[in-house]
Design a protein around this motif. Structure first.
Motif, PDB file in Angstrom:
ATOM      1  N   ALA A  83       0.858  -1.185   0.000  1.00  0.00           N
ATOM      2  CA  ALA A  83       0.000   0.000   0.000  1.00  0.00           C
ATOM      3  C   ALA A  83       0.890   1.230   0.000  1.00  0.00           C
ATOM      4  CB  ALA A  83      -0.929  -0.004   1.209  1.00  0.00           C
ATOM      5  N   ARG A  84       0.390   2.300  -0.592  1.00  0.00           N
ATOM      6  CA  ARG A  84       1.183   3.519  -0.744  1.00  0.00           C
ATOM      7  C   ARG A  84       0.492   4.672  -0.026  1.00  0.00           C
ATOM      8  NH1 ARG A  84       1.279   7.110  -5.378  1.00  0.00           N
ATOM      9  NH2 ARG A  84      -0.157   5.643  -6.356  1.00  0.00           N
ATOM     10  N   GLN A  85       1.211   5.286   0.913  1.00  0.00           N
ATOM     11  CA  GLN A  85       0.649   6.408   1.653  1.00  0.00           C
ATOM     12  C   GLN A  85       0.810   7.696   0.854  1.00  0.00           C
ATOM     13  OE1 GLN A  85       2.030   6.764   5.683  1.00  0.00           O
ATOM     14  NE2 GLN A  85       0.578   8.384   6.200  1.00  0.00           N
ATOM     15  N   LEU A  86      -0.281   8.474   0.773  1.00  0.00           N
ATOM     16  CA  LEU A  86      -0.259   9.769   0.112  1.00  0.00           C
ATOM     17  C   LEU A  86      -0.388  10.870   1.157  1.00  0.00           C
ATOM     18  CD1 LEU A  86      -2.481   9.010  -3.021  1.00  0.00           C
ATOM     19  CD2 LEU A  86       0.009   8.826  -2.771  1.00  0.00           C
ATOM     20  N   ALA A  87      -0.017  12.074   0.791  1.00  0.00           N
ATOM     21  CA  ALA A  87       0.141  13.146   1.772  1.00  0.00           C
ATOM     22  C   ALA A  87      -1.181  13.749   2.220  1.00  0.00           C
ATOM     23  CB  ALA A  87       1.043  14.240   1.205  1.00  0.00           C
ATOM     24  N   THR A  88      -2.194  13.750   1.359  1.00  0.00           N
ATOM     25  CA  THR A  88      -3.442  14.422   1.696  1.00  0.00           C
ATOM     26  C   THR A  88      -4.638  13.544   1.347  1.00  0.00           C
ATOM     27  OG1 THR A  88      -3.745  15.489  -0.459  1.00  0.00           O
ATOM     28  CG2 THR A  88      -2.375  16.665   1.171  1.00  0.00           C
ATOM     29  N   VAL A  89      -5.757  13.850   1.984  1.00  0.00           N
ATOM     30  CA  VAL A  89      -7.008  13.175   1.663  1.00  0.00           C
ATOM     31  C   VAL A  89      -7.379  13.411   0.210  1.00  0.00           C
ATOM     32  CG1 VAL A  89      -9.486  13.130   2.162  1.00  0.00           C
ATOM     33  CG2 VAL A  89      -7.830  13.215   4.042  1.00  0.00           C
ATOM     34  N   ALA A  90      -7.215  14.638  -0.248  1.00  0.00           N
ATOM     35  CA  ALA A  90      -7.571  14.973  -1.627  1.00  0.00           C
ATOM     36  C   ALA A  90      -6.753  14.160  -2.629  1.00  0.00           C
ATOM     37  CB  ALA A  90      -7.382  16.464  -1.874  1.00  0.00           C
ATOM     38  N   GLN A  91      -5.483  13.920  -2.336  1.00  0.00           N
ATOM     39  CA  GLN A  91      -4.656  13.116  -3.240  1.00  0.00           C
ATOM     40  C   GLN A  91      -5.169  11.676  -3.321  1.00  0.00           C
ATOM     41  OE1 GLN A  91      -0.649  13.543  -1.804  1.00  0.00           O
ATOM     42  NE2 GLN A  91      -0.333  15.530  -2.799  1.00  0.00           N
ATOM     43  N   VAL A  92      -5.578  11.140  -2.191  1.00  0.00           N
ATOM     44  CA  VAL A  92      -6.151   9.792  -2.194  1.00  0.00           C
ATOM     45  C   VAL A  92      -7.444   9.766  -3.002  1.00  0.00           C
ATOM     46  CG1 VAL A  92      -7.194   7.993  -0.741  1.00  0.00           C
ATOM     47  CG2 VAL A  92      -5.075   9.113  -0.020  1.00  0.00           C
ATOM     48  N   CYS A  93      -8.295  10.769  -2.771  1.00  0.00           N
ATOM     49  CA  CYS A  93      -9.567  10.829  -3.500  1.00  0.00           C
ATOM     50  C   CYS A  93      -9.349  10.933  -5.004  1.00  0.00           C
ATOM     51  CB  CYS A  93     -10.391  12.021  -2.997  1.00  0.00           C
ATOM     52  SG  CYS A  93     -11.057  11.794  -1.334  1.00  0.00           S
ATOM     53  N   ALA A  94      -8.341  11.675  -5.410  1.00  0.00           N
ATOM     54  CA  ALA A  94      -8.073  11.845  -6.836  1.00  0.00           C
ATOM     55  C   ALA A  94      -7.533  10.572  -7.468  1.00  0.00           C
ATOM     56  CB  ALA A  94      -7.084  12.990  -7.041  1.00  0.00           C
ATOM     57  N   ALA A  95      -6.804   9.770  -6.693  1.00  0.00           N
ATOM     58  CA  ALA A  95      -6.144   8.585  -7.244  1.00  0.00           C
ATOM     59  C   ALA A  95      -7.042   7.365  -7.297  1.00  0.00           C
ATOM     60  CB  ALA A  95      -4.901   8.258  -6.415  1.00  0.00           C
ATOM     61  N   ALA A  96      -8.131   7.357  -6.513  1.00  0.00           N
ATOM     62  CA  ALA A  96      -8.874   6.125  -6.276  1.00  0.00           C
ATOM     63  C   ALA A  96     -10.149   6.024  -7.105  1.00  0.00           C
ATOM     64  CB  ALA A  96      -9.224   6.014  -4.790  1.00  0.00           C
ATOM     65  N   ASP A  97     -10.496   4.792  -7.445  1.00  0.00           N
ATOM     66  CA  ASP A  97     -11.809   4.494  -8.024  1.00  0.00           C
ATOM     67  C   ASP A  97     -12.847   4.291  -6.923  1.00  0.00           C
ATOM     68  OD1 ASP A  97     -10.938   4.094 -10.916  1.00  0.00           O
ATOM     69  OD2 ASP A  97      -9.679   2.629  -9.875  1.00  0.00           O
ATOM     70  N   ILE A  98     -12.386   3.848  -5.753  1.00  0.00           N
ATOM     71  CA  ILE A  98     -13.238   3.615  -4.593  1.00  0.00           C
ATOM     72  C   ILE A  98     -12.545   4.222  -3.394  1.00  0.00           C
ATOM     73  CG2 ILE A  98     -14.296   1.868  -3.094  1.00  0.00           C
ATOM     74  CD1 ILE A  98     -13.840  -0.029  -5.681  1.00  0.00           C
ATOM     75  N   VAL A  99     -13.236   5.083  -2.657  1.00  0.00           N
ATOM     76  CA  VAL A  99     -12.695   5.717  -1.451  1.00  0.00           C
ATOM     77  C   VAL A  99     -13.462   5.175  -0.257  1.00  0.00           C
ATOM     78  CG1 VAL A  99     -12.322   7.890  -0.216  1.00  0.00           C
ATOM     79  CG2 VAL A  99     -12.064   7.806  -2.721  1.00  0.00           C
ATOM     80  N   VAL A 100     -12.736   4.664   0.746  1.00  0.00           N
ATOM     81  CA  VAL A 100     -13.367   4.091   1.939  1.00  0.00           C
ATOM     82  C   VAL A 100     -12.867   4.840   3.171  1.00  0.00           C
ATOM     83  CG1 VAL A 100     -13.800   2.016   3.277  1.00  0.00           C
ATOM     84  CG2 VAL A 100     -13.376   1.839   0.819  1.00  0.00           C
TER      85      VAL A 100
END
Length: 313
Positions: free
Chosen positions: A184-201
């Motif tokens: 798994a890869r940690q990203l710096a911000t919530v927004a970065q995770v949201c932008a990268a993902a097809d599914i956000v949990v």
């Protein structure tokens, strides 16, 4: 010693509690209000509260007999822990027992939302299904997609394992502190995770710092086909912003097990077809609730005996 159980637990736990304590159990499934919490603190040695019971700072302003609160559940945002400690009480919870069941509920919501299962069942029950055809109710294939997990504690890691091992998903995550998680890869911000993902949990604990961690900005970062799943607590998502994003089609859908003003579910959410709504089923399996009850009771016994409980918060 006197134990108050705020709402009835599985029979095996109630029997075990009565073997050890003079037990009072409320005869309602509604949460305790502030007046009940104050009275309970004055009249009992240990209290076994759960979700929604109003142990806010105001509950600890009167006379207090109680030694501690043995919470039934891993989440304890209904308890003002600082106020409880200031009043001399120990607060405990039930981590571990809820992990797999909650992660399983996340997978249920991922699949239901992605494959439009709730919408399809409503169609069948309404007698509106006219038979199979090649472009009927096309959803999102989850295998091989990217899942973004907000909060990588026990439950977040259990979700990550299921997504990676079961569905070949790539895993990215945001966590309040740095954490090394295999595959798994940690990203710096919530927004970065949201932008990268097809599914956000969302799998964070509910704290003042995580309130509305999924806000309008995070939702705006999500891809148009992406799905949001919340199995944490309702107020980690800005419900009004989520409704706006779903109504406008800015995100693909959502799967919710918790709500910001639970049990109130806004009419606007209930009217939407692109959202799956569950009645807080996260740990709703008998063996899981029994495990939680045993853990809460072990904490209660330790509090009563003046020992350090197994699971202090």
């Amino acid at each position: 010693m006197k134990l108050l159980i705020s709402r009835a637990l599985p029979d095996s736990i109630m029997v075990a509690a009565r073997d050890r304590f003079d037990v009072t159990c409320r005869d309602t499934t509604a949460p305790m209000d502030l007046a009940e919490c104050r009275a309970a603190l004055a009249d009992h040695d240990v209290i076994l509260p759960t979700l929604g019971d109003a142990f806010t700072s105001g509950a600890f302003t009167g006379p207090i007999r109680a030694r501690g609160l043995a919470n039934f559940g891993v989440g304890y945002n209904h308890i003002d822990v600082a106020a409880a400690r200031a009043a001399g009480l120990v607060v405990t919870n039930t981590p571990g027992a809820v992990t797999d069941a909650t992660a399983d509920t996340a997978m249920t919501l991922i699949l239901m939302a992605a494959r439009r299962a709730g919408e399809g069942e409503r169609m069948v029950r309404a007698g509106l299904w006219e038979g199979w055809h090649p472009v009927q109710m096309l959803g999102m294939h989850v295998s091989g997609k990217t899942v973004g997990i907000i909060g990588m504690g026990r439950i977040g890691q259990a979700i990550a394992r299921r997504c990676a091992a079961g569905f070949g998903m790539q895993v990215v995550f945001w966590n309040r502190s740095p954490k090394a998680v295999a595959d798994a890869r940690q990203l710096a911000t919530v927004a970065q995770v949201c932008a990268a993902a097809d599914i956000v949990v969302t799998a964070v604990a509910a704290t003042p710092q995580t309130r509305h961690v999924i806000d309008a900005t995070a939702l705006a970062a999500m891809q148009p086909h992406a799905i949001l799943v919340n199995i944490a607590r309702g107020d980690v998502v800005d419900e009004a912003a989520l409704i706006d994003a779903l109504q406008s089609g800015r995100i693909g859908g959502a799967g919710l097990d918790v709500y910001e003003r639970e049990p109130i579910v806004p009419d606007a959410l209930r009217a939407l077809e692109n959202v799956v709504l569950l009645p807080h089923l996260g740990t709703a399996a008998l063996e899981v609730r029994e495990d939680m009850g045993r853990m809460a009771l072990d904490n209660a016994i330790a509090i009563a005996e003046g020992r350090t409980p197994p699971n202090p918060v």
